[in-house]
Every structure is written in structure tokens, then in C-alpha cells.
Design a protein around this motif. Structure first.
Motif, PDB file in Angstrom:
ATOM      1  N   ILE A  11      23.515  26.051  -6.574  1.00  0.00           N
ATOM      2  CA  ILE A  11      22.913  27.314  -6.141  1.00  0.00           C
ATOM      3  C   ILE A  11      24.024  28.312  -5.848  1.00  0.00           C
ATOM      4  O   ILE A  11      24.883  28.077  -4.988  1.00  0.00           O
ATOM      5  CB  ILE A  11      22.050  27.099  -4.886  1.00  0.00           C
ATOM      6  CG1 ILE A  11      20.971  26.043  -5.173  1.00  0.00           C
ATOM      7  CG2 ILE A  11      21.414  28.409  -4.436  1.00  0.00           C
ATOM      8  CD1 ILE A  11      20.270  25.548  -3.931  1.00  0.00           C
ATOM      9  N   PHE A  12      24.011  29.419  -6.569  1.00  0.00           N
ATOM     10  CA  PHE A  12      25.036  30.448  -6.422  1.00  0.00           C
ATOM     11  C   PHE A  12      24.444  31.718  -5.799  1.00  0.00           C
ATOM     12  O   PHE A  12      23.309  31.713  -5.340  1.00  0.00           O
ATOM     13  CB  PHE A  12      25.641  30.794  -7.784  1.00  0.00           C
ATOM     14  CG  PHE A  12      26.363  29.661  -8.451  1.00  0.00           C
ATOM     15  CD1 PHE A  12      27.649  29.313  -8.059  1.00  0.00           C
ATOM     16  CD2 PHE A  12      25.768  28.935  -9.479  1.00  0.00           C
ATOM     17  CE1 PHE A  12      28.338  28.277  -8.668  1.00  0.00           C
ATOM     18  CE2 PHE A  12      26.435  27.893 -10.104  1.00  0.00           C
ATOM     19  CZ  PHE A  12      27.729  27.567  -9.690  1.00  0.00           C
ATOM     20  N   ALA A  13      25.233  32.781  -5.799  1.00  0.00           N
ATOM     21  CA  ALA A  13      24.808  34.117  -5.358  1.00  0.00           C
ATOM     22  C   ALA A  13      24.313  34.115  -3.918  1.00  0.00           C
ATOM     23  O   ALA A  13      23.214  34.582  -3.609  1.00  0.00           O
ATOM     24  CB  ALA A  13      23.732  34.666  -6.301  1.00  0.00           C
ATOM     25  N   LEU A  14      25.121  33.580  -3.020  1.00  0.00           N
ATOM     26  CA  LEU A  14      24.774  33.550  -1.607  1.00  0.00           C
ATOM     27  C   LEU A  14      25.205  34.861  -0.934  1.00  0.00           C
ATOM     28  O   LEU A  14      26.063  35.576  -1.456  1.00  0.00           O
ATOM     29  CB  LEU A  14      25.463  32.359  -0.936  1.00  0.00           C
ATOM     30  CG  LEU A  14      25.154  30.982  -1.546  1.00  0.00           C
ATOM     31  CD1 LEU A  14      25.888  29.890  -0.789  1.00  0.00           C
ATOM     32  CD2 LEU A  14      23.657  30.715  -1.560  1.00  0.00           C
ATOM     33  N   PRO A  15      24.634  35.190   0.219  1.00  0.00           N
ATOM     34  CA  PRO A  15      25.007  36.436   0.905  1.00  0.00           C
ATOM     35  C   PRO A  15      26.506  36.475   1.227  1.00  0.00           C
ATOM     36  O   PRO A  15      27.093  35.461   1.625  1.00  0.00           O
ATOM     37  CB  PRO A  15      24.175  36.391   2.188  1.00  0.00           C
ATOM     38  CG  PRO A  15      23.037  35.498   1.873  1.00  0.00           C
ATOM     39  CD  PRO A  15      23.563  34.474   0.922  1.00  0.00           C
ATOM     40  N   GLU A  16      27.099  37.612   1.091  1.00  0.00           N
ATOM     41  CA  GLU A  16      28.544  37.752   1.283  1.00  0.00           C
ATOM     42  C   GLU A  16      28.979  37.399   2.704  1.00  0.00           C
ATOM     43  O   GLU A  16      30.077  36.847   2.910  1.00  0.00           O
ATOM     44  CB  GLU A  16      28.971  39.173   0.938  1.00  0.00           C
ATOM     45  CG  GLU A  16      30.474  39.360   0.815  1.00  0.00           C
ATOM     46  CD  GLU A  16      31.092  38.516  -0.296  1.00  0.00           C
ATOM     47  OE1 GLU A  16      32.256  38.084  -0.117  1.00  0.00           O
ATOM     48  OE2 GLU A  16      30.417  38.280  -1.318  1.00  0.00           O
ATOM     49  N   ASN A  17      28.124  37.680   3.694  1.00  0.00           N
ATOM     50  CA  ASN A  17      28.515  37.393   5.078  1.00  0.00           C
ATOM     51  C   ASN A  17      28.554  35.891   5.391  1.00  0.00           C
ATOM     52  O   ASN A  17      29.077  35.470   6.420  1.00  0.00           O
ATOM     53  CB  ASN A  17      27.610  38.122   6.074  1.00  0.00           C
ATOM     54  CG  ASN A  17      26.153  37.681   5.972  1.00  0.00           C
ATOM     55  OD1 ASN A  17      25.769  36.908   5.088  1.00  0.00           O
ATOM     56  ND2 ASN A  17      25.336  38.197   6.868  1.00  0.00           N
ATOM     57  N   PHE A  18      28.005  35.084   4.500  1.00  0.00           N
ATOM     58  CA  PHE A  18      28.048  33.630   4.682  1.00  0.00           C
ATOM     59  C   PHE A  18      29.432  33.065   4.362  1.00  0.00           C
ATOM     60  O   PHE A  18      29.797  31.985   4.829  1.00  0.00           O
ATOM     61  CB  PHE A  18      26.992  32.965   3.786  1.00  0.00           C
ATOM     62  CG  PHE A  18      26.940  31.465   3.881  1.00  0.00           C
ATOM     63  CD1 PHE A  18      26.633  30.835   5.079  1.00  0.00           C
ATOM     64  CD2 PHE A  18      27.203  30.683   2.770  1.00  0.00           C
ATOM     65  CE1 PHE A  18      26.580  29.443   5.164  1.00  0.00           C
ATOM     66  CE2 PHE A  18      27.163  29.298   2.847  1.00  0.00           C
ATOM     67  CZ  PHE A  18      26.845  28.674   4.051  1.00  0.00           C
ATOM     68  N   ARG A  19      30.200  33.824   3.597  1.00  0.00           N
ATOM     69  CA  ARG A  19      31.508  33.355   3.142  1.00  0.00           C
ATOM     70  C   ARG A  19      32.498  33.145   4.295  1.00  0.00           C
ATOM     71  O   ARG A  19      33.420  32.333   4.201  1.00  0.00           O
ATOM     72  CB  ARG A  19      32.093  34.369   2.157  1.00  0.00           C
ATOM     73  CG  ARG A  19      33.317  33.885   1.398  1.00  0.00           C
ATOM     74  CD  ARG A  19      33.951  35.051   0.640  1.00  0.00           C
ATOM     75  NE  ARG A  19      33.110  35.563  -0.408  1.00  0.00           N
ATOM     76  CZ  ARG A  19      33.118  35.119  -1.663  1.00  0.00           C
ATOM     77  NH1 ARG A  19      33.932  34.137  -2.014  1.00  0.00           N
ATOM     78  NH2 ARG A  19      32.317  35.656  -2.566  1.00  0.00           N
ATOM     79  N   VAL A  20      32.293  33.842   5.404  1.00  0.00           N
ATOM     80  CA  VAL A  20      33.295  33.875   6.474  1.00  0.00           C
ATOM     81  C   VAL A  20      33.536  32.508   7.111  1.00  0.00           C
ATOM     82  O   VAL A  20      34.659  32.177   7.497  1.00  0.00           O
ATOM     83  CB  VAL A  20      32.898  34.915   7.548  1.00  0.00           C
ATOM     84  CG1 VAL A  20      31.627  34.486   8.283  1.00  0.00           C
ATOM     85  CG2 VAL A  20      34.033  35.113   8.546  1.00  0.00           C
ATOM     86  N   LEU A  21      32.514  31.678   7.225  1.00  0.00           N
ATOM     87  CA  LEU A  21      32.666  30.384   7.897  1.00  0.00           C
ATOM     88  C   LEU A  21      33.667  29.478   7.191  1.00  0.00           C
ATOM     89  O   LEU A  21      34.457  28.782   7.831  1.00  0.00           O
ATOM     90  CB  LEU A  21      31.315  29.664   7.981  1.00  0.00           C
ATOM     91  CG  LEU A  21      30.309  30.231   8.979  1.00  0.00           C
ATOM     92  CD1 LEU A  21      28.982  29.490   8.856  1.00  0.00           C
ATOM     93  CD2 LEU A  21      30.843  30.128  10.391  1.00  0.00           C
ATOM     94  N   GLY A  22      33.633  29.477   5.870  1.00  0.00           N
ATOM     95  CA  GLY A  22      34.499  28.582   5.121  1.00  0.00           C
ATOM     96  C   GLY A  22      35.759  29.220   4.588  1.00  0.00           C
ATOM     97  O   GLY A  22      36.738  28.524   4.288  1.00  0.00           O
TER      98      GLY A  22
END
Length: 318
Positions: A147-158
Motif C-alpha cells: 500500500i503506497f501513497a500515504l499522507p506526507e505527515n505520516f513520514r515523520v515517525l520513521g
């Protein structure tokens, strides 16, 4: 050499031997590839790579202190990542999606506890069965695709950082500290070790052993879920089998940790050391161009060695 010196050396090896082995591993890889391995960039890379494993292994440590085993953590991590990704893509907010997915993963851990502590299943059989079931659910709802195309703000955790410190490493540090406090500074932690030492005696002394074991599996499910979220953020995609390596590597880290600091017993600082041994070994072998199949063989050999050492330590204690 007199008896006192032999006893002193033996005690040092028992307590610090694994740590010394880790330092030797660092020296060997630094000598073999001085241009790459000991650089600040590579060492930072190692720490970031092991962060998710350390988070998951911290929860597994709690379970293994009681003498149980959780084989389902990799499947829980994968399932939580997939559920969070699907919820975010459906329009739910990032934070809400993470909370719902982690609640599901924690519930999966508690289900393990119910089956084992109250249902009478062995930990191996119970978590092997749920591992298969949770993995199947992840494959079903994701249709076996990434599953791709996740919200950009989710990227910060990893992938994000607070100054020089990656967010994933900060989460790892907080996780280890929380688990250390739980195990070393609370009544619950003492009960965990009591059950691991002798469950029947613990029950007769008034400890609700089944309840303690149930909570332990819930804790394992929570940290497996947290590790799954951080991994999904780091990859910025969700795959139904992304967390599969956690099952073997988390157990290996805990078994390695049993040979350090608290002889023959699972402990959080030993687990953290085990995580870094696995991370450094994998990184160093990759730099040297060693085949990944050989790395799997070495990981298996390390698990056997660690289990043998912890078993011998327990026999000496008796």
C-alpha cells in the motif's frame, strides 16, 4: 592461577562477556572496512535500522521473563501497518488511524494472553496459531499488495528528526526506558520475574499469575504495534509481510540478552545489547559483501549459542 582470580575472571566473563563480544565485533568490522564501517554516517544508519527491532524486542522481553514466547509479533506489526495505511487512505486522520491500528494490535496481544494464560495453550502453539491468523488477515485486507501513497505527515515517525536525533531512535529510547522502569521499579516487574523463576510458587504466594501473563502479552502486542507503525512510516508504505523478520530477530535479541547482565534471565538492557549485536553483524556483513543466506545461517547459529548459554546459566543457578 589461584581460585580467587579464577572466580573473578569467571564472574567478569559471565556478566560482561556478551558486551565484550559486541565490542570485539565493532573492532573486527572497523579493521576490515575502516573506510566505511566506523564512520559517523554508518553508525547512525545502524542505530536507525535497529530502532524498530528494539521497540518490538522490548515487548517480547516482558513476555519471555515469565518463560513464555511470542511468535506473533511480526504478524502483529505487519497487520497494524496495513490497517493504519488503509485507514489513512480511506480519509481518516493520521493520528486517529495510528491509534485505531495500535489498539487493534494491542488487542491481538491480549488475545494471545487469553489463549495462553486462561485457555491453557502453550505459548509456542498459541502464538504460532495466531501468527498464522494475523498474517492471513493482513494478506486478506491488503489483497497481498503493498500500500503506497500515504499522507506526507505520516513520514515523520520513521524518517523525521529532532535536531540530530531521528524520531525513530527517540521512540526506541523512550520505549527502552519505559520497559526498564516497568521491570525494575514496579511491583508488576517483580511479579514477572517471580513467575519466571517459579510459577507455582508465585501462585501459592498470592500472585495472580494468569493476570500477570495476560498483561505481559498485551504489552508485547502494544510494542509490536508501535514497531509496526514506525516501520511503515520508515518504509512509507505498508506490506502485509513487512514485519516478518521481527519474529526471529526479536527472539534472538532476547536470548542474546539472557547471557548478559542478569545471567540466564531476560532483561531489557541485555535485549538492547542483543539488538545492537544483530544490527552490527548484519550491517558489517553487508559492507563486506557477504551473501544474505550466510547471514541467516549466522543468525541461527547465534540463537543456538545464546540459548545454550542461558540454559547453562539457569542450571548453574539451581
Amino acid at each position: 592461577m589461584n581460585t580467587n582470580k579464577k572466580t573473578l575472571i569467571s564472574g567478569i566473563i559471565k556478566t560482561w562477556g556478551t558486551l565484550l563480544g559486541f565490542l570485539l565485533l565493532l573492532i573486527v568490522f572497523s579493521v576490515l572496512r575502516p573506510d566505511v564501517f566506523p564512520t559517523g554516517r554508518n553508525l547512525r544508519n545502524i542505530i536507525e535500522q535497529v530502532a524498530t527491532l528494539a521497540i518490538v524486542a522490548s515487548g517480547v522481553t516482558v513476555v519471555m521473563i515469565t518463560g513464555d514466547l511470542d511468535l506473533s509479533v511480526g504478524a502483529i506489526a505487519s497487520l497494524v501497518g496495513v490497517v493504519a495505511a488503509l485507514l489513512m487512505k480511506s480519509g481518516m486522520g493520521t493520528f486517529a488511524s495510528i491509534l485505531v491500528a495500535m489498539a487493534l494490535g494491542t488487542g491481538a496481544g491480549l488475545l494471545n494472553g487469553l489463549l495462553i494464560a486462561y485457555g491453557g495453550l502453550s505459548a509456542f502453539v498459541g502464538t504460532l496459531a495466531t501468527m498464522t491468523a494475523y498474517g492471513g488477515v493482513a494478506l486478506l485486507i491488503s489483497k497481498g499488495t503493498t500500500i503506497f501513497a500515504l499522507p506526507e505527515n505520516f513520514r515523520v515517525l520513521g524518517q523525521g528528526s529532532m535536531g540530530f536525533l531521528p524520531i525513530s531512535v527517540l521512540i526506541m529510547v523512550l520505549t527502552v526506558l519505559v520497559v526498564a522502569l516497568l521491570l525494575e521499579q514496579t511491583t508488576y516487574g517483580r511479579r514477572l520475574y517471580a513467575i519466571g523463576g517459579n510459577e507455582e510458587a508465585s501462585f501459592l504466594s498470592g500472585i495472580r499469575t494468569r493476570q500477570v501473563r495476560l498483561i505481559a502479552f498485551g504489552v508485547s502486542g502494544f510494542f509490536a504495534s508501535l514497531g509496526g507503525i514506525v516501520l511503515t512510516s520508515r518504509l512509507f508504505s505498508a506490506h502485509p509481510q513487512a514485519g516478518s523478520p521481527f519474529m526471529l530477530n526479536a527472539a534472538a535479541a532476547v536470548f542474546l540478552g539472557m547471557t548478559a547482565f542478569r545471567e540466564g534471565e531476560a532483561n531489557i538492557w541485555g535485549t538492547l545489547l542483543g539488538v545492537f549485536i544483530i544490527g552490527v553483524m548484519g550491517n558489517g556483513l553487508n559492507i563486506l559483501g557477504i551473501n544474505t543466506y550466510v547471514q541467516s545461517i549466522l543468525t541461527g547459529a547465534i540463537i543456538i549459542f545464546a540459548v545454550l548459554l542461558s540454559s547453562l546459566a539457569k542450571k548453574r543457578q539451581r
